[in-house]
Design a protein around this motif. Structure first.
Motif, mmCIF file in Angstrom:
data_model
loop_
_atom_site.group_PDB
_atom_site.id
_atom_site.type_symbol
_atom_site.label_atom_id
_atom_site.label_comp_id
_atom_site.label_asym_id
_atom_site.label_seq_id
_atom_site.Cartn_x
_atom_site.Cartn_y
_atom_site.Cartn_z
ATOM 1 N N ARG A 35 27.183 5.624 11.849
ATOM 2 C CA ARG A 35 27.647 4.337 12.377
ATOM 3 C C ARG A 35 28.446 4.520 13.675
ATOM 4 N NH1 ARG A 35 27.476 -0.217 9.412
ATOM 5 N NH2 ARG A 35 29.478 -0.980 10.202
ATOM 6 N N THR A 36 29.201 5.596 13.772
ATOM 7 C CA THR A 36 29.929 5.871 15.014
ATOM 8 C C THR A 36 28.964 6.288 16.114
ATOM 9 O OG1 THR A 36 31.829 6.604 13.686
ATOM 10 C CG2 THR A 36 31.836 7.165 16.025
ATOM 11 N N LEU A 37 27.964 7.103 15.760
ATOM 12 C CA LEU A 37 26.953 7.514 16.727
ATOM 13 C C LEU A 37 26.235 6.308 17.330
ATOM 14 C CD1 LEU A 37 25.049 9.605 18.099
ATOM 15 C CD2 LEU A 37 23.683 9.542 15.989
ATOM 16 N N LEU A 38 25.903 5.325 16.486
ATOM 17 C CA LEU A 38 25.146 4.153 16.932
ATOM 18 C C LEU A 38 26.030 3.087 17.576
ATOM 19 C CD1 LEU A 38 22.740 3.734 13.875
ATOM 20 C CD2 LEU A 38 22.259 4.836 16.063
ATOM 21 N N GLY A 39 27.353 3.297 17.580
ATOM 22 C CA GLY A 39 28.249 2.311 18.191
ATOM 23 C C GLY A 39 28.642 1.186 17.270
ATOM 24 N N LYS A 52 34.033 4.700 18.691
ATOM 25 C CA LYS A 52 34.512 6.082 18.660
ATOM 26 C C LYS A 52 35.879 6.191 19.323
ATOM 27 C CE LYS A 52 31.779 7.345 22.761
ATOM 28 N NZ LYS A 52 32.803 7.650 23.739
ATOM 29 N N ASP A 53 36.716 7.063 18.748
ATOM 30 C CA ASP A 53 38.021 7.346 19.337
ATOM 31 C C ASP A 53 37.917 8.405 20.434
ATOM 32 O OD1 ASP A 53 39.275 5.578 17.574
ATOM 33 O OD2 ASP A 53 39.494 7.128 16.040
ATOM 34 N N VAL A 72 26.936 5.344 27.757
ATOM 35 C CA VAL A 72 28.226 4.688 27.990
ATOM 36 C C VAL A 72 28.560 3.720 26.869
ATOM 37 C CG1 VAL A 72 29.552 3.241 29.577
ATOM 38 C CG2 VAL A 72 27.941 4.938 30.480
ATOM 39 N N ASP A 73 27.596 2.905 26.476
ATOM 40 C CA ASP A 73 27.828 1.889 25.438
ATOM 41 C C ASP A 73 26.808 2.087 24.312
ATOM 42 O OD1 ASP A 73 28.437 -0.258 23.890
ATOM 43 O OD2 ASP A 73 27.926 -1.797 25.369
ATOM 44 N N PHE A 107 21.671 2.074 21.588
ATOM 45 C CA PHE A 107 20.921 2.483 20.402
ATOM 46 C C PHE A 107 20.319 1.280 19.682
ATOM 47 C CE2 PHE A 107 23.557 6.301 20.973
ATOM 48 C CZ PHE A 107 22.557 7.266 20.924
ATOM 49 N N THR A 108 19.432 0.614 20.396
ATOM 50 C CA THR A 108 18.643 -0.500 19.871
ATOM 51 C C THR A 108 17.197 -0.260 20.290
ATOM 52 O OG1 THR A 108 19.124 -1.781 21.884
ATOM 53 C CG2 THR A 108 20.563 -2.155 19.967
#
Length: 605
Positions: free
Chosen positions: A394-398, A402-403, A415-416, A421-422
């Motif tokens: 879930r963090t990989l896909l945004g 991410k911290d 960048v985003d 990731f769509t």
């Protein structure tokens, strides 16, 4: 952001359209200047004092022409106003929804869905109303200035004696708008509680029935409705009282004119036409005072709406509400991504460096994760419950912000991640599939056109063809709220079909096969490899069928990567993986034993 700054940002959202709207309504409000002067000449003609010398029928023709012209202008004004208001409301709702959808699931909205709907509907409507009234105030101010100049030229004393009391009356009435603002805020809060209660009841019908809590729930709902009735009654009464004062101020003005005009008319300093002009303009000037009052009221109510809209942003700056992105209003319009070239680039390597995310409430999450996916590879992320597998993807896909850390697609920074990731870059199937009360077809396509054999192929790859054949209406079967008419395995395979119908470079499966039997799961992976051999897969699973297909396995523990390699390597070197592997064997044996017992019981019946 102050309410005035918010209003200015709304006005400049479509500056050209707002100016066009303002000019149109300014002309509409200035048009009555001419009929007023014509009316004056008409009444003066009856006493022989008219200057136009057009005759009665000529003056009547001018009045009819002016009225017809004003009607046409009003039609055009309503068209410009509707276009401006519609786009402004769409912009607010789009930005608010876009911000909500980008948030982590647990922080998406700080209230119930029913309350959120109230924000999207009522508060945006109130904001539109205030911005629209600003146009009327500008146009009527221009009219008041011109009319006052004309009337002062006729009789300055009477002009001041007529309009100053009206200004005082309306000003005093405006002092009550602070109370109206308080009532409006209470009314909106009460409405939100009612809509929130409706949403909760519809979403938890079974739980309410099982607990036997129908009467308590209804009583609570009745209490909310009673509070809403009281607050809305106060809000309505206060609003109607102010409107009554504003509207009846015209009658007060006419009365003052009658008292003052008699003596002046006797002396010959004031004609019948002058009297008619004062009365005619009085209506519009009083309308100006009334509309200024309404604008001030709407402006104060907009401050309530702004506070409620900002509450949905959960700490984000208020300027998020007025971001000037494109509105896709025409059929077939598609948003053109800025990185169109990158979105079409085939995946060769996906690199993750130092990826970190900690949940604000607990401080747990993932820490300093490094991994690399090669194009066409099948990578499985495994680990015990709570090890951070789902948080990682879930963090990989945004889907979680991410911290720390960087993500690179073929060596280029992403960048985003939430927008990158769509499809066609990536498609994702969540751990808990979300279904809607719609047909099975629409739940798979989600608005996408099922062109060619793409839908049929996705259904085949998800091992759903047998299930669809045995559904009463096949793909047109209504699956009910949250997919209640489907089994757990059918829901997971529906989610898989939803993902696979969208051609992508990277497919991310989050524990997709947890509710599938061993045979169905084996078919799913085999069909996926057969039809989409070039795709890259990132799979969260502890099931042996997935682990056996993996080119590379990542073992997570306490939010970090504990070990990685092939299944053979990890069976020799990783105690955690050995435990997971043997645990899956026991689970499979238990499932087989349960199946054998069920078969024996069925044979005895």
């Amino acid at each position: 952001m102050t309410t005035l700054q918010f209003l200015l940002r709304l006005i400049t959202f479509r500056t050209g359209l707002y100016v066009t709207n303002a000019v149109a309504w300014t002309i509409i409000y200035l048009v009555p200047i001419a009929p007023g002067l014509i009316t004056k000449e008409f009444f003066d003609s009856l006493t022989g004092d008219d200057a136009l010398e057009l005759g009665t029928w000529g003056i009547i023709a001018l009045l009819i022409g002016a009225a017809f012209g004003r009607v046409m202008l009003i039609i055009m004004g309503f068209m410009t106003d509707v276009h401006f208001r519609y786009r402004m409301g769409m912009m607010l709702r789009r930005n608010l929804l876009q911000h909500v959808l980008k948030q982590p699931g647990a922080r998406a909205i700080p209230c119930s869905p029913g309350e959120a709907i109230s924000h999207f509907r009522d508060d945006v409507d109130q904001t539109e109303e205030a911005a629209s009234w600003s146009v009327d105030v500008f146009g009527l101010t221009c009219f008041a200035a011109v009319a006052s100049y004309i009337l002062i030229g006729i009789d300055a004393q009477m002009t001041l004696l007529v309009f100053l009391p009206l200004v005082v009356v309306v000003t005093v009435a405006q002092l009550a708008t602070s109370r109206l603002q308080k009532y409006r805020a209470a009314s909106r809060e009460a409405t939100s509680r009612v809509t929130g209660a409706i949403s909760e009841m519809f979403g938890n019908v079974q739980a309410i029935q099982v607990a036997g809590a129908e009467e308590r729930v209804i009583e609570r709902f009745r209490k909310f409705n009673d509070e809403r009735r009281k607050t809305m009654l106060k809000d309505k009464l206060m609003g109607e009282a102010l409107d009554s004062i504003f509207t009846n101020s015209v009658n007060l003005g006419i009365g003052i004119i009658l008292l003052l005009a008699g003596q002046k008319m006797q002396s010959g300093a004031f004609t019948v036409g002058d009297f008619s002009l004062f009365v005619y303009y009085l209506t519009f000037v009083t309308t100006f005072i009334t509309n200024v009052g309404k604008f001030i009221t709407n402006f104060k109510q907009m401050s309530v709406a702004l506070k409620r809209l900002i509450s949905l942003l959960q700490g984000a700056p208020a300027k998020v509400l007025t971001m000037k992105d494109a509105l896709l209003l025409r059929k077939g319009e598609m948003l053109k991504p800025a990185d169109a070239a990158a979105r079409q680039e085939r995946l060769d390597t996906l690199s993750v460096t130092g990826l970190t995310y900690r949940f604000p409430d607990t401080g747990r999450g993932i820490e300093d994760v490094h991994l690399q996916l090669k194009g066409g590879s099948f990578t499985v992320v495994t680990g015990t419950i709570g090890s951070g597998k789902t948080t990682l993807v879930r963090t990989l896909l945004g889907l979680l912000p991410k911290d720390e850390g960087t993500i690179q697609w073929n060596g280029k920074p992403v960048v985003d991640p939430s927008t990158f990731f769509t499809p066609p870059n990536s498609a994702y199937s969540a751990q808990i599939p979300r279904m809607y009360s719609d047909t099975l077809r629409n739940n798979i396509l989600l608005g996408q056109k099922g062109e060619g054999d793409s839908l049929k192929q996705a259904i085949h790859d998800a091992v759903m063809e047998y299930d669809i054949e045995h559904l009463h209406q096949g793909l047109e079967t209504m699956i009910g709220p949250r997919g209640v008419k489907l089994s757990g395995g059918q829901m997971q395979r529906t989610a898989a079909a939803r993902m696979l119908v969208r051609d992508a470079q990277l497919y991310v499966f989050d524990d997709l096969s947890s509710a599938l039997d061993v045979e169905t799961e084996q078919k799913l992976w085999e069909r996926l490899f057969e039809s989409r051999g070039g795709a890259t897969c990132l799979v969260v699973s502890h099931r042996k069928a997935a682990l056996a297909h993996a080119d590379h396995i990542i073992v997570m523990k306490d939010g970090r990567i504990e070990a990685e390699g092939t299944a053979e390597e990890l069976l020799r070197t990783s105690a955690t993986f050995q435990e997971l592997w043997s645990g899956d064997e026991r689970t499979a044996d238990d499932a087989a034993a349960v199946g054998d017992q069920a078969a024996v019981l069925q044979s005895k019946q």
